[in-house]
Design a protein around this motif. Structure first.
Motif, PDB file in Angstrom:
ATOM      1  N   SER A  12       0.876  -1.188   0.000  1.00  0.00           N
ATOM      2  CA  SER A  12       0.000   0.000   0.000  1.00  0.00           C
ATOM      3  C   SER A  12       0.906   1.229   0.000  1.00  0.00           C
ATOM      4  O   SER A  12       1.929   1.248   0.688  1.00  0.00           O
ATOM      5  N   ASN A  13       0.554   2.259  -0.760  1.00  0.00           N
ATOM      6  CA  ASN A  13       1.386   3.468  -0.715  1.00  0.00           C
ATOM      7  C   ASN A  13       0.579   4.771  -0.663  1.00  0.00           C
ATOM      8  O   ASN A  13       1.136   5.846  -0.738  1.00  0.00           O
ATOM      9  N   CYS A  14      -0.753   4.663  -0.562  1.00  0.00           N
ATOM     10  CA  CYS A  14      -1.559   5.880  -0.381  1.00  0.00           C
ATOM     11  C   CYS A  14      -2.185   5.895   1.006  1.00  0.00           C
ATOM     12  O   CYS A  14      -3.045   6.726   1.299  1.00  0.00           O
ATOM     13  N   ASP A  62      -1.570   9.118   2.952  1.00  0.00           N
ATOM     14  CA  ASP A  62      -2.317  10.258   2.392  1.00  0.00           C
ATOM     15  C   ASP A  62      -3.748  10.254   2.924  1.00  0.00           C
ATOM     16  O   ASP A  62      -4.269  11.284   3.371  1.00  0.00           O
ATOM     17  N   PRO A 109      -6.705   1.554   0.805  1.00  0.00           N
ATOM     18  CA  PRO A 109      -6.009   2.626   0.083  1.00  0.00           C
ATOM     19  C   PRO A 109      -5.398   2.157  -1.242  1.00  0.00           C
ATOM     20  O   PRO A 109      -5.395   0.959  -1.554  1.00  0.00           O
ATOM     21  N   GLY A 163      -2.176   1.777  -4.047  1.00  0.00           N
ATOM     22  CA  GLY A 163      -0.843   1.197  -3.947  1.00  0.00           C
ATOM     23  C   GLY A 163      -0.736  -0.029  -4.822  1.00  0.00           C
ATOM     24  O   GLY A 163      -1.455  -0.168  -5.824  1.00  0.00           O
ATOM     25  N   CYS A 181      -8.507   3.300  -5.849  1.00  0.00           N
ATOM     26  CA  CYS A 181      -7.470   2.790  -6.741  1.00  0.00           C
ATOM     27  C   CYS A 181      -7.221   1.302  -6.473  1.00  0.00           C
ATOM     28  O   CYS A 181      -8.094   0.495  -6.717  1.00  0.00           O
ATOM     29  N   HIS A 233      -8.105   9.526  -7.171  1.00  0.00           N
ATOM     30  CA  HIS A 233      -7.612   9.699  -5.793  1.00  0.00           C
ATOM     31  C   HIS A 233      -8.118  10.999  -5.162  1.00  0.00           C
ATOM     32  O   HIS A 233      -7.419  12.017  -5.207  1.00  0.00           O
ATOM     33  N   GLU A 239      -8.076  11.760  -2.156  1.00  0.00           N
ATOM     34  CA  GLU A 239      -7.186  12.146  -1.047  1.00  0.00           C
ATOM     35  C   GLU A 239      -6.020  13.008  -1.532  1.00  0.00           C
ATOM     36  O   GLU A 239      -5.332  13.639  -0.733  1.00  0.00           O
ATOM     37  N   ARG A 240      -5.800  13.029  -2.835  1.00  0.00           N
ATOM     38  CA  ARG A 240      -4.727  13.872  -3.376  1.00  0.00           C
ATOM     39  C   ARG A 240      -5.265  15.245  -3.779  1.00  0.00           C
ATOM     40  O   ARG A 240      -4.558  16.040  -4.374  1.00  0.00           O
TER      41      ARG A 240
END
Lengths: 223, 86
Positions: A14-16, A19, A51, A53, A89, A197, A199-200
Motif C-alpha cells: 500500500s502506498n496511499c 495520504d 487505500p 498502492g 485505486c 484519488h 485524497e490527493r
C-alpha cells in the motif's frame, strides 16, 4: 467529527495509506487508525478504507492476493452488515476481487500507466459518498493507475445503471473503462470504489480541493 | 506427485490490448498470416496428491479461488503424474 472511527487498512505494498490517514485525521478531524493487514479484527472502527498502492506487488492480478489477508474476513463481514467500506485505486481493485463490488479492473486500453488529473462528472449525489456534490457537477481529481479499465458483463452493467450505482463517470475516458465508469457503489449503497484519488485533492496546500467534499459526505453520513 | 499445467486467458469477449500490440509488432515483422494474438498466463503447480483425480480437484479449486478471476478469465489445466522423489 467524533462519531467517525476510521480504519485505513495497510497491505504490504500500500502506498496511499498515509495520504488517506492524513486527510481523515488532520483535515476531517476524525479518529483515524491504521489497520495492519494481519489484524484479525477491525475493533471499534465504523469506516474502513482500502487505500491505493500495489498490494502484494500486484502479483497475479491487482488486488487478488489482498483479499486473503486476515483483516479482510472482518472487513467483508462488516460490509455485509452494512458497514461503510471505501476502496480507492488499488482498494477498488481489492473490492472487486473480493466480490464486494461487481466487475473487474483490466489493463488500461492504451497499455499506458496514466498519471494526471482528470475530470469526473457526479452522476448520482443521493449517496453517502457524494451527498455534498451537485448532480452533474464536474470535479477534477488525479488518477494514477495502469489497470483502471473497468469491465463487467452486460447484465451487471444494466444493473449498475438501473440502480444508480454509478456515482462518477470520466468526461474524457483515460483508460477504456466501460461506459466511462470511474466509481461505483454496491447495491446496498454502503460499499464504494473509485480509481481516482480524492485524497490527493483535499488539502488546500495541494492547490485542488475537489476531493474534500467526498470525505465530507462520508464523514457527515456516519455521524 | 503430480504436475498441473494451468493456462489462464482473457475471456474471448474481452479486448486484449497487449495481444493487439504484439499482433501489430508481428505484422510489422512480416508475419502476415497471423490473424489473432491473445496473451495469457501459464502457471505450473507441483501437487502432492493421492490420485490424478484429487490433483485435478485441487487445481480446479485453486483456479476458482485465486489463480483466475471468472469475470475476465477462462482457465484450462492438464495434470500429469511425475516421479514421487522429484
Amino acid at each position: 467529527m467524533a462519531g467517525v472511527k476510521a480504519g485505513v487498512v495497510v497491505f504490504p505494498g500500500s502506498n496511499c495509506d498515509h495520504d488517506i490517514y492524513y486527510i481523515l485525521k488532520h483535515i476531517m478531524n476524525t479518529d483515524t487508525e491504521f489497520l495492519w493487514h494481519k489484524e484479525q479484527g477491525i475493533g471499534d472502527r465504523n469506516l474502513i478504507i482500502l487505500p491505493g498502492g500495489f498490494s502484494f506487488g500486484d502479483y497475479l492480478r491487482c488486488g487478488a492476493a489482498a483479499k486473503f489477508s486476515p483483516v479482510m474476513n472482518e472487513v467483508i463481514r462488516f460490509a455485509n452488515n452494512g458497514g461503510v467500506v471505501i476502496g480507492i485505486c488499488n482498494g477498488f481493485q481489492v473490492l472487486c476481487e473480493t466480490g464486494l463490488l461487481p466487475g473487474v479492473l483490466l489493463r488500461n486500453e492504451n497499455l499506458k500507466f496514466v498519471c494526471k488529473t482528470v475530470t469526473l462528472k457526479v452522476e448520482n449525489n443521493k449517496s453517502i459518498f457524494t451527498g455534498d456534490y451537485e448532480i452533474k457537477e464536474e470535479i477534477n481529481i488525479p488518477v494514477a493507475h495502469g489497470e483502471g479499465n473497468y469491465y463487467c458483463d452486460s447484465n451487471t452493467h444494466m444493473e449498475l445503471v438501473g440502480n444508480n450505482q454509478i456515482l462518477f463517470r470520466y468526461t474524457d475516458n483515460p483508460n477504456g473503462s466501460l461506459d466511462d465508469i470511474a466509481g461505483i457503489q454496491n447495491i446496498n449503497r454502503n460499499v464504494f470504489g473509485m480509481m481516482p484519488h480524492p485524497e490527493r485533492a483535499s488539502d488546500k496546500i495541494l492547490g485542488n480541493t475537489d476531493g474534500y467534499r467526498f470525505f465530507k459526505s462520508v464523514v457527515e453520513s456516519i455521524q | 506427485m503430480y504436475i498441473s499445467k494451468i493456462n489462464i486467458s482473457l475471456r474471448k469477449t474481452i479486448l486484449d490490448p497487449q495481444g493487439k500490440a504484439i499482433e501489430h509488432s508481428l505484422k510489422s515483422l512480416g508475419f502476415e498470416p497471423i490473424v489473432d494474438t491473445r496473451i495469457g498466463k501459464y502457471i505450473e503447480l507441483k501437487i502432492d496428491a493421492v490420485s490424478k483425480q484429487e490433483a485435478e480437484k485441487i487445481s480446479e479449486e485453486a483456479c476458482k479461488k485465486l489463480l483466475a478471476n471468472p469475470v475476465m478469465e477462462d482457465f484450462t489445466f492438464e495434470v500429469t503424474e511425475i516421479g514421487g522423489t522429484e
